[in-house]
Design a protein around this motif. Structure first.
Motif, mmCIF file in Angstrom:
data_model
loop_
_atom_site.group_PDB
_atom_site.id
_atom_site.type_symbol
_atom_site.label_atom_id
_atom_site.label_comp_id
_atom_site.label_asym_id
_atom_site.label_seq_id
_atom_site.Cartn_x
_atom_site.Cartn_y
_atom_site.Cartn_z
ATOM 1 N N THR A 142 15.958 -23.484 6.358
ATOM 2 C CA THR A 142 15.250 -24.421 5.484
ATOM 3 C C THR A 142 15.299 -25.842 6.017
ATOM 4 O O THR A 142 14.302 -26.548 6.016
ATOM 5 C CB THR A 142 15.868 -24.399 4.066
ATOM 6 N N LEU A 143 16.476 -26.259 6.486
ATOM 7 C CA LEU A 143 16.584 -27.631 6.984
ATOM 8 C C LEU A 143 15.840 -27.742 8.312
ATOM 9 O O LEU A 143 15.941 -26.848 9.145
ATOM 10 C CB LEU A 143 18.056 -27.995 7.180
ATOM 11 N N PRO A 144 15.093 -28.832 8.504
ATOM 12 C CA PRO A 144 14.442 -29.043 9.799
ATOM 13 C C PRO A 144 15.485 -28.951 10.914
ATOM 14 O O PRO A 144 16.575 -29.512 10.784
ATOM 15 C CB PRO A 144 13.877 -30.449 9.678
ATOM 16 N N SER A 145 15.141 -28.214 12.005
ATOM 17 C CA SER A 145 16.149 -27.859 13.002
ATOM 18 C C SER A 145 16.852 -29.082 13.576
ATOM 19 O O SER A 145 18.087 -29.106 13.670
ATOM 20 C CB SER A 145 15.492 -27.053 14.123
ATOM 21 N N LEU A 146 16.090 -30.097 13.948
ATOM 22 C CA LEU A 146 16.721 -31.244 14.591
ATOM 23 C C LEU A 146 17.632 -31.990 13.608
ATOM 24 O O LEU A 146 18.704 -32.464 13.973
ATOM 25 C CB LEU A 146 15.654 -32.195 15.138
ATOM 26 N N LEU A 147 17.197 -32.050 12.327
ATOM 27 C CA LEU A 147 18.002 -32.733 11.312
ATOM 28 C C LEU A 147 19.363 -32.058 11.173
ATOM 29 O O LEU A 147 20.403 -32.720 11.151
ATOM 30 C CB LEU A 147 17.257 -32.727 9.971
ATOM 31 N N LEU A 148 19.348 -30.721 11.118
ATOM 32 C CA LEU A 148 20.603 -29.989 10.989
ATOM 33 C C LEU A 148 21.492 -30.235 12.209
ATOM 34 O O LEU A 148 22.699 -30.477 12.080
ATOM 35 C CB LEU A 148 20.327 -28.498 10.811
ATOM 36 N N ILE A 150 21.482 -32.807 14.080
ATOM 37 C CA ILE A 150 21.979 -34.176 13.991
ATOM 38 C C ILE A 150 23.172 -34.255 13.038
ATOM 39 O O ILE A 150 24.186 -34.887 13.336
ATOM 40 C CB ILE A 150 20.853 -35.123 13.522
ATOM 41 N N VAL A 151 23.044 -33.573 11.886
ATOM 42 C CA VAL A 151 24.135 -33.587 10.909
ATOM 43 C C VAL A 151 25.405 -32.998 11.525
ATOM 44 O O VAL A 151 26.497 -33.547 11.397
ATOM 45 C CB VAL A 151 23.731 -32.805 9.644
ATOM 46 N N ALA A 154 26.861 -35.326 13.922
ATOM 47 C CA ALA A 154 27.475 -36.456 13.218
ATOM 48 C C ALA A 154 28.877 -36.090 12.760
ATOM 49 O O ALA A 154 29.775 -36.927 12.754
ATOM 50 C CB ALA A 154 26.618 -36.873 12.034
ATOM 51 N N GLY B 269 8.404 -28.468 8.093
ATOM 52 C CA GLY B 269 9.690 -28.641 8.759
ATOM 53 C C GLY B 269 9.515 -29.245 10.141
ATOM 54 O O GLY B 269 10.264 -30.141 10.547
ATOM 55 N N THR B 273 11.133 -32.823 11.585
ATOM 56 C CA THR B 273 11.854 -32.939 12.854
ATOM 57 C C THR B 273 11.156 -33.927 13.774
ATOM 58 O O THR B 273 11.779 -34.805 14.364
ATOM 59 C CB THR B 273 11.925 -31.557 13.544
ATOM 60 N N ILE B 276 11.520 -37.712 12.928
ATOM 61 C CA ILE B 276 12.751 -38.367 13.366
ATOM 62 C C ILE B 276 12.562 -38.963 14.760
ATOM 63 O O ILE B 276 12.900 -40.123 15.016
ATOM 64 C CB ILE B 276 13.922 -37.357 13.361
#
Lengths: 299, 336
Positions: A142-148, A150-151, A154, B269, B273, B276
């Protein structure tokens, strides 16, 4: 009928699995090109120490932002020019190939291994185990791949190894799904029941009966996964969350080059071309593998 | 239909709870003491430290803390940014329109170019045009968009001087915010040149963000059209003597649209991505750039709140696509 049979004296033996796959594969021009490019990149990466003219982190104080040799001001001493602190571009690109390919392979190996184990576990035990594993995979999807990624970086802190772990986690769900689906289909079949009745244990069942049946989609997914892994790792590097300077990594090189976009086109274009060519080659190879390993999908 | 809706919504509830758990765990896993992180470089005296630990509930068991977190979340409290001290949700709300505007323009570009290209490629199967579209779409799909953005800046901003390098609008314009979309607000503001400025700022980022969706849509359109064009009812339409255009536009495209619309819905999605990276390259003042800045400043409430909000929005859009799909196609909603 007999005539046909006798006429076919040169009837070939049924082709071997590998030979058959190869015969499909080599008809696909794009896939062969992809394979050749990858082979060349692997060769370059493996022999980086021998073929790179300089060390990738050696700075030359007398040659900042030198253009490639064919442009005014360039020289054959630095064939593709130098970057802002006088490092040889060609050497950095060559060592970047080694790093990017290693990241791609390591990420894929890790996520195929973990993904398959998780998928087999989910499919074999069903019940709560399955629900937990599949729900976690849903969250990852569900989470956009790059965002996950990045998290995760982090939390773990920036760096090549942590970026590698983050991308591996992001890529897990497809392997888990393939393996789980294979277990569920195969376990219902009679030969598996027969094997079970004759006392074959769970782990052996998984390895001998289930895995061979999901090997083809796993291999295809893994090939395509390498391109995603390389792309995501480079994106993390570009954002300053992957490989850290002075490591020669294509994404990090691009991040360093951003401020010189106005006066040094080579530091901006060359690392990106390498990423594009590498990712393209793996995508071509993956498409070719899919067509070759799963002719049903193609026709 | 109601049953379909209820099932769909109930399916995403555990996923959303999972995301809140992930985001909560994130706070706990970050190395260092959260109060010290909040205090920053000035440091904090032990008494106040103790008081704050109690105030924020950090002395409670983890499970209770998670409960508190959910309670605050239910009241729309996502914490405050450590850097600006403004509520995270407020910052997000003020930046999100810029991201939506960019994403919408990117999708417009991707659909406007990808749909016709895919249709033409399918109609002229095997032609040079078809091979060109397939090659271009594979390249677009493999494109590192952060590099693609730099290349476009190099070409259009540096060499040709056609477009600005970064930002949303030239600084000399002040456009009062009505809709939050600068393209619309600048038209409403009646300032000559403001709209042109906003448009010239959005062109390159929209192209960059739209590249991967464009490749996917063109590819999907081609394969969906190829499948439909082989159907019997197309042959019947041809036999009836209908014009080629009518067959393609009315008979084939309408039936090919279902998989295409699904693929378009799935791009949300991908867009987030891409946003960003795109916003970072073009200094576009949206939530993507805000998140990356939050990480660089170690502004964890921003990272947590942003992740949760983006995850929630992606889930909501996927749900909407699902429901819309069920409305269009009865087979989907009855198959549950």
């Amino acid at each position: 009928m007999t005539q046909i049979l006798s006429a076919g004296t040169d009837i070939e033996a049924p082709p071997q699995a590998f030979a058959e796959t190869w015969s499909y594969f080599k008809e696909n021009r794009g896939a062969v090109i992809g394979l050749v490019i990858i082979a060349a990149l692997v060769l370059v990466g493996a022999t980086a120490d021998l073929i790179a003219p300089y060390s990738p982190i050696l700075t030359n104080n007398s040659a900042f932002l030198k253009p490639p040799f064919w442009q005014a001001g360039g020289s054959l001493a630095h064939v593709l020019g130098t970057d802002a602190i006088g490092r040889d571009m060609l050497s950095r690109l060559i060592f970047g190939a080694r790093l990017s390919l290693s990241i791609g392979v390591a990420v894929t190996a890790l996520s195929v291994l973990c993904g398959t184990i998780l998928g087999l576990t989910a499919g074999y035990f069903r019940g709560v185990t399955e629900i937990v594993i599949m729900r976690v995979m849903d969250i990852i999807l569900t989470l956009p791949s790059l965002l996950l990624a990045i998290v995760i970086v982090a939390i773990l802190g920036p760096g090549v190894v942590n970026a590698l772990l983050a991308v591996s986690i992001v890529l897990l769900p497809s392997y888990v799904r393939i393996a789980r689906a294979a277990v569920i289909t195969e376990m219902a079949k009679d030969y598996v029941t027969a094997a079970k009745v004759s006392g074959v244990g769970g782990i052996r069942l998984m390895i001998n009966e289930v895995l061979p049946n999901c090997a083809a989609p796993l291999i295809v997914q893994a090939t395509l996964g390498i391109s995603t892994a390389i792309l995501d790792a480079a994106a993390l590097g570009f954002l300053g969350l992957g490989a850290q300077p002075p490591t020669a990594e294509w994404g990090t090189m691009l991040a360093d080059a951003r401020e010189f976009v106005l006066r040094a086109w080579w530091v901006v274009t060359l690392p990106g071309i390498m990423i594009l060519i590498t990712v393209l080659a793996f995508n071509l190879l993956g498409d070719g593998m899919r067509d070759a390993l799963d002719p049903k999908l193609k026709r | 239909m109601l049953r379909f809706l209820v099932t769909r919504v109930s399916l995403i509830v555990p996923t959303f709870i999972g995301i809140t758990l992930l985001v909560f765990v994130l706070t706990r896993l970050i190395p260092g003491d959260p109060i010290e992180t909040m205090a920053g470089e000035r440091g904090i005296d032990p008494v106040q430290h103790q008081r704050l630990i109690h105030e924020y509930g950090f002395d409670q068991p983890l499970f209770t803390q998670y409960g508190f977190y959910l309670f605050r979340l239910a009241h729309g409290d996502l914490g405050r940014s450590i850097v600006t001290h403004r509520p995270v949700i407020e910052e997000f709300a003020s930046l999100f329109p810029a991201t939506i505007e960019l994403s919408l323009c990117a999708m417009l570009f991707a659909i406007g170019l990808g749909l016709p290209a895919g249709i033409l490629a399918a109609v002229r199967r095997g032609s040079i045009f078809d091979h060109g579209v397939m090659a271009a779409s594979l390249t677009g799909y493999s494109m590192p968009i952060f590099w693609w953005g730099l290349l476009l800046i190099l070409l259009f901003s540096v060499l040709l001087g056609w477009t600005p390098v970064s930002g949303r609008i030239a600084v000399l314009y002040y456009v009062p915010s009505v809709t939050g979309f600068l393209l619309i607000d600048s038209l409403l503001s009646d300032q000559a040149g403001a709209f042109a400025s906003a448009l010239s700022h959005i062109v390159l980022p929209a192209i960059v963000l739209g590249t991967v969706p464009l490749a996917v849509i063109a590819r999907m359109t081609r394969s969906a059209m190829l499948e439909v064009l082989g159907e019997d009812y197309i042959r019947t339409a041809r036999a009836k003597g209908l014009s080629g255009f009518r067959i393609i536009a009315v008979h084939a495209l309408r039936n090919a649209l279902i998989p295409i619309v699904t693929v378009i819905g799935l791009q949300v999605g991908v867009l987030m991505t891409g946003a960003i990276l795109t916003e970072t390259i073009f200094s576009w003042p949206g939530v993507g750039k805000w998140l990356i800045e939050g990480i660089n400043r170690r502004d964890y409430p921003v990272l947590q709140g942003g992740t949760l909000l983006i995850g929630g929005i992606v889930m909501a859009v996927n749900l909407l696509v699902d429901v819309a799909y069920g409305l269009i196609n009865p087979r989907i909603r009855h198959s549950l």
